[in-house]
Design an enzyme around this catalytic site. Sequence first.
Site, short mmCIF file in Angstrom:
data_model
loop_
_atom_site.label_atom_id
_atom_site.label_comp_id
_atom_site.label_asym_id
_atom_site.label_seq_id
_atom_site.Cartn_x
_atom_site.Cartn_y
_atom_site.Cartn_z
N GLU A 55 0.83 -1.20 0.00
CA GLU A 55 0.00 0.00 0.00
C GLU A 55 0.86 1.25 0.00
O GLU A 55 0.60 2.21 -0.74
CB GLU A 55 -0.91 0.00 1.23
CG GLU A 55 -1.86 -1.19 1.31
CD GLU A 55 -1.29 -2.34 2.13
OE1 GLU A 55 -2.07 -2.99 2.84
OE2 GLU A 55 -0.06 -2.58 2.06
N ALA A 75 23.04 -47.38 0.41
CA ALA A 75 23.29 -48.81 0.29
C ALA A 75 23.77 -49.37 1.63
O ALA A 75 24.02 -48.63 2.59
CB ALA A 75 24.33 -49.07 -0.80
N ALA A 99 14.22 -36.86 10.64
CA ALA A 99 12.87 -36.88 10.08
C ALA A 99 11.89 -37.58 11.01
O ALA A 99 10.77 -37.11 11.23
CB ALA A 99 12.88 -37.59 8.72
#
Length: 365
Positions: free
Chosen positions: A46, A159, A273
């Site tokens: 604004e 892996a 996680a």
Amino acid sequence: MRRALQLAARGPATGPNPRVGCVLLAPDGHLLAEGHHRGAGTAHAEAAALAELAARGASAAGGTAVVTLEPCTHTGRTGPCAQALLAAGLARVVIADTDPNPAAAGGADLLRRAGVDVEVGLLAEAAHALNERWAAAVARGRPWVTWKFAATLDGRSAAADGTSRWITSAPARADVHRLRAGHDAVLVGTGTALADDPALTVRAPDGTGEGGQTGPQPLRVVAGLRELPAGARLRDGRAELVHVRTRDPQQVLAVLAAREVRTVLLEGGPALAAAFARAGLVDEVVAYLAPALLGAGPAAVADVGVSSIADALRLDLAPGPDAVVRVGEDVRVTARPRARPAGERAPDPSHPPVVEEVARVHRDR
């Protein structure tokens, strides 16, 4: 309002403030001026539009302001926009979405009490989507958390011998840097920091440069108790580093909220996680799935307290056309935790959250 939304989208997607656009119209409806917020410390939308108008020696008296977010009422780095609109003599203000920040909300009521004709809700859904993560962070008092991981089709992040270069393709790894650039902070645990010596910066696809990053690098955050070596890449000065010495996800986010961090990319690995998932602090999951099988090795996430299929942490695909996208040879899936129906049993919370990681998970899969 659609033009105001276009202007708002030009603002930075990161930072403590929302993206806002404003269009000023004369009493007869023709365009007077427009503006958008360019980031923390700059003029609000604004004020930017009013400044453009003032620079031409024109007036907004009796006109209409069309804004994508409720004009603020507080004085922070800049003055209150609701008061600026009043001072400009606007007769009408059309607002798309209300402000969830209690320190800044109330502009619509202030304007109404001053005799301004105020309408709220025009294209509110589009306006809310533009600032969804910011609004959620403000309302919850903590940053929005996106958990990113890469895995094979059988859910392995490395892996059996610990190697993980590279699970995903180069285009997917480049896409991760795009994802990083859209967050205020990148978070790992001390396990990943010590095992992988990550940089956690936004980089170009070849691993060099800034990866098209035009704003500041994301804040680099390490959670855990162990010290980082003096020569760690996280200490290279390319971006600010914050070491939060706790294993509690809630405390980590509280520290970041105090720094006005609105969005966090969680990259730390299975244990980190799991800690955030168990605490209900994951808002979005971005998974890069490679068409490969390992059969053994670390899983993408550690124990989250699920003992039966009924306890599974269900997710829904994120809204929009990009929920499932092919990226190079891989697939990127974006999903959000599903709210549990009333009375449904949550996972067993008996295990304490553990942020400090013990498994080697590569930093940049």
